[in-house]
Design a protein around this motif. Structure first.
Motif, PDB file in Angstrom:
ATOM      1  N   GLN A  88       0.809  -1.208   0.000  1.00 20.31           N
ATOM      2  CA  GLN A  88       0.000   0.000   0.000  1.00 20.31           C
ATOM      3  C   GLN A  88       0.846   1.264   0.000  1.00 20.31           C
ATOM      4  O   GLN A  88       0.313   2.354  -0.137  1.00 20.31           O
ATOM      5  CB  GLN A  88      -0.921   0.015   1.212  1.00 20.31           C
ATOM      6  CG  GLN A  88      -1.970  -1.070   1.176  1.00 20.31           C
ATOM      7  CD  GLN A  88      -2.828  -1.073   2.426  1.00 20.31           C
ATOM      8  OE1 GLN A  88      -2.644  -0.266   3.328  1.00 20.31           O
ATOM      9  NE2 GLN A  88      -3.766  -1.995   2.492  1.00 20.31           N
ATOM     10  N   ARG A  89       2.157   1.118   0.151  1.00 21.66           N
ATOM     11  CA  ARG A  89       3.026   2.283   0.145  1.00 21.66           C
ATOM     12  C   ARG A  89       3.147   2.808  -1.270  1.00 21.66           C
ATOM     13  O   ARG A  89       3.142   2.055  -2.232  1.00 21.66           O
ATOM     14  CB  ARG A  89       4.409   1.923   0.685  1.00 21.66           C
ATOM     15  CG  ARG A  89       4.370   1.575   2.146  1.00 21.66           C
ATOM     16  CD  ARG A  89       5.770   1.364   2.703  1.00 21.66           C
ATOM     17  NE  ARG A  89       5.650   0.811   4.022  1.00 21.66           N
ATOM     18  CZ  ARG A  89       5.995  -0.421   4.347  1.00 21.66           C
ATOM     19  NH1 ARG A  89       6.547  -1.208   3.469  1.00 21.66           N
ATOM     20  NH2 ARG A  89       5.837  -0.864   5.563  1.00 21.66           N
ATOM     21  N   SER A 124       4.885   6.766  -8.598  1.00 19.43           N
ATOM     22  CA  SER A 124       3.584   7.322  -8.249  1.00 19.43           C
ATOM     23  C   SER A 124       3.738   8.717  -7.640  1.00 19.43           C
ATOM     24  O   SER A 124       2.981   9.633  -7.959  1.00 19.43           O
ATOM     25  CB  SER A 124       2.874   6.400  -7.262  1.00 19.43           C
ATOM     26  OG  SER A 124       1.699   6.986  -6.785  1.00 19.43           O
ATOM     27  N   LEU A 125       4.708   8.871  -6.771  1.00 21.26           N
ATOM     28  CA  LEU A 125       4.944  10.183  -6.165  1.00 21.26           C
ATOM     29  C   LEU A 125       5.349  11.212  -7.214  1.00 21.26           C
ATOM     30  O   LEU A 125       4.919  12.371  -7.148  1.00 21.26           O
ATOM     31  CB  LEU A 125       6.011  10.082  -5.074  1.00 21.26           C
ATOM     32  CG  LEU A 125       5.597   9.323  -3.820  1.00 21.26           C
ATOM     33  CD1 LEU A 125       6.794   9.141  -2.892  1.00 21.26           C
ATOM     34  CD2 LEU A 125       4.482  10.047  -3.096  1.00 21.26           C
ATOM     35  N   LEU A 126       6.155  10.798  -8.184  1.00 23.73           N
ATOM     36  CA  LEU A 126       6.547  11.720  -9.252  1.00 23.73           C
ATOM     37  C   LEU A 126       5.341  12.140 -10.089  1.00 23.73           C
ATOM     38  O   LEU A 126       5.215  13.310 -10.464  1.00 23.73           O
ATOM     39  CB  LEU A 126       7.606  11.074 -10.152  1.00 23.73           C
ATOM     40  CG  LEU A 126       9.007  11.001  -9.561  1.00 23.73           C
ATOM     41  CD1 LEU A 126       9.930  10.201 -10.470  1.00 23.73           C
ATOM     42  CD2 LEU A 126       9.565  12.400  -9.333  1.00 23.73           C
ATOM     43  N   ARG A 127       4.433  11.203 -10.397  1.00 23.41           N
ATOM     44  CA  ARG A 127       3.227  11.549 -11.166  1.00 23.41           C
ATOM     45  C   ARG A 127       2.366  12.542 -10.388  1.00 23.41           C
ATOM     46  O   ARG A 127       1.829  13.490 -10.948  1.00 23.41           O
ATOM     47  CB  ARG A 127       2.387  10.294 -11.463  1.00 23.41           C
ATOM     48  CG  ARG A 127       3.040   9.247 -12.335  1.00 23.41           C
ATOM     49  CD  ARG A 127       3.376   9.685 -13.740  1.00 23.41           C
ATOM     50  NE  ARG A 127       4.713  10.181 -13.946  1.00 23.41           N
ATOM     51  CZ  ARG A 127       5.860   9.491 -13.852  1.00 23.41           C
ATOM     52  NH1 ARG A 127       5.862   8.252 -13.519  1.00 23.41           N
ATOM     53  NH2 ARG A 127       7.018  10.064 -14.081  1.00 23.41           N
ATOM     54  N   ARG A 128       2.236  12.312  -9.076  1.00 21.68           N
ATOM     55  CA  ARG A 128       1.437  13.229  -8.250  1.00 21.68           C
ATOM     56  C   ARG A 128       2.071  14.611  -8.208  1.00 21.68           C
ATOM     57  O   ARG A 128       1.378  15.632  -8.257  1.00 21.68           O
ATOM     58  CB  ARG A 128       1.279  12.661  -6.842  1.00 21.68           C
ATOM     59  CG  ARG A 128       0.376  11.440  -6.794  1.00 21.68           C
ATOM     60  CD  ARG A 128       0.282  10.846  -5.417  1.00 21.68           C
ATOM     61  NE  ARG A 128      -0.333  11.784  -4.496  1.00 21.68           N
ATOM     62  CZ  ARG A 128      -0.374  11.619  -3.187  1.00 21.68           C
ATOM     63  NH1 ARG A 128       0.147  10.543  -2.648  1.00 21.68           N
ATOM     64  NH2 ARG A 128      -0.947  12.509  -2.422  1.00 21.68           N
ATOM     65  N   LEU A 129       3.402  14.661  -8.122  1.00 18.95           N
ATOM     66  CA  LEU A 129       4.108  15.936  -8.106  1.00 18.95           C
ATOM     67  C   LEU A 129       3.941  16.664  -9.431  1.00 18.95           C
ATOM     68  O   LEU A 129       3.690  17.876  -9.461  1.00 18.95           O
ATOM     69  CB  LEU A 129       5.594  15.711  -7.801  1.00 18.95           C
ATOM     70  CG  LEU A 129       6.471  16.955  -7.726  1.00 18.95           C
ATOM     71  CD1 LEU A 129       5.988  17.882  -6.620  1.00 18.95           C
ATOM     72  CD2 LEU A 129       7.921  16.566  -7.497  1.00 18.95           C
ATOM     73  N   GLU A 130       4.052  15.937 -10.539  1.00 20.55           N
ATOM     74  CA  GLU A 130       3.852  16.543 -11.854  1.00 20.55           C
ATOM     75  C   GLU A 130       2.432  17.088 -11.985  1.00 20.55           C
ATOM     76  O   GLU A 130       2.226  18.178 -12.521  1.00 20.55           O
ATOM     77  CB  GLU A 130       4.132  15.521 -12.958  1.00 20.55           C
ATOM     78  CG  GLU A 130       5.596  15.170 -13.100  1.00 20.55           C
ATOM     79  CD  GLU A 130       5.828  13.980 -14.023  1.00 20.55           C
ATOM     80  OE1 GLU A 130       4.842  13.402 -14.538  1.00 20.55           O
ATOM     81  OE2 GLU A 130       6.995  13.626 -14.228  1.00 20.55           O
ATOM     82  N   ALA A 131       1.449  16.337 -11.521  1.00 18.10           N
ATOM     83  CA  ALA A 131       0.054  16.784 -11.591  1.00 18.10           C
ATOM     84  C   ALA A 131      -0.151  18.035 -10.735  1.00 18.10           C
ATOM     85  O   ALA A 131      -0.848  18.981 -11.145  1.00 18.10           O
ATOM     86  CB  ALA A 131      -0.886  15.671 -11.131  1.00 18.10           C
ATOM     87  N   ALA A 132       0.455  18.066  -9.561  1.00 18.49           N
ATOM     88  CA  ALA A 132       0.325  19.243  -8.689  1.00 18.49           C
ATOM     89  C   ALA A 132       0.983  20.461  -9.329  1.00 18.49           C
ATOM     90  O   ALA A 132       0.425  21.573  -9.292  1.00 18.49           O
ATOM     91  CB  ALA A 132       0.945  18.957  -7.323  1.00 18.49           C
TER      92      ALA A 132
END
Length: 147
Positions: free
Chosen positions: A83-84, A89-97
């Motif tokens: 679940q971590r 995934s963190l990079l995609r979220r950062l790019e989206a933000a």
């Protein structure tokens, strides 16, 4: 002469081995899901197998060592490994933000320009008609407030 019953013994040993492996995998998954420390001792105790047997299983050994290393980096993390979030995934979220911040910055700039034009037009309209008379309200006066 006796019949050869060795295939029954071999089948029983294979089934016992599969059952033992299934218990070990289940113990490993349940410890990880519960956020408990994943160690050879805990997995062996939970599965009812020996630690030496776990060490002799290359795939189970690798998984225990991997989970132990992950938990060792963040011992206070009760989140199971599956679940971590991954680095990707963190990079995609950062790019989206970052993309959202750019859009909002552009929108704010457009709104500021629209407000400046509206206030300029209002000021122009007020100066053409002259200043408002004392005590009289300007019917064309528009108050711009929060939406």
């Amino acid at each position: 002469m006796r019949a050869d019953n060795s295939r029954h013994i071999v089948d029983a040993a294979r089934r016992r081995s599969e059952y033992t492996r299934a218990k070990a995998v289940q113990a490993l998954r349940s410890l990880d899901a519960a956020g408990e420390p994943v160690t050879f001792e805990h997995v062996a105790k939970r599965a009812g197998v020996s630690r030496s047997w776990l060490y002799a299983q290359p795939d189970l050994r690798a998984e225990i060592e991997r989970l132990r290393a992950v938990q060792g980096r963040d011992p206070a993390s009760p989140i199971p490994a599956r679940q971590r979030t991954s680095d990707a995934s963190l990079l995609r979220r950062l790019e989206a933000a970052n993309a959202r911040i750019r859009r909002l910055t552009e929108e704010n700039q457009q709104l500021r320009e629209q407000l400046a034009r509206a206030l300029g037009e209002q000021r122009t309209a007020t100066t053409r008609t002259g200043p408002p008379r004392a005590g009289a309200s300007n019917p064309r006066s528009v108050t711009i407030g929060p939406c």
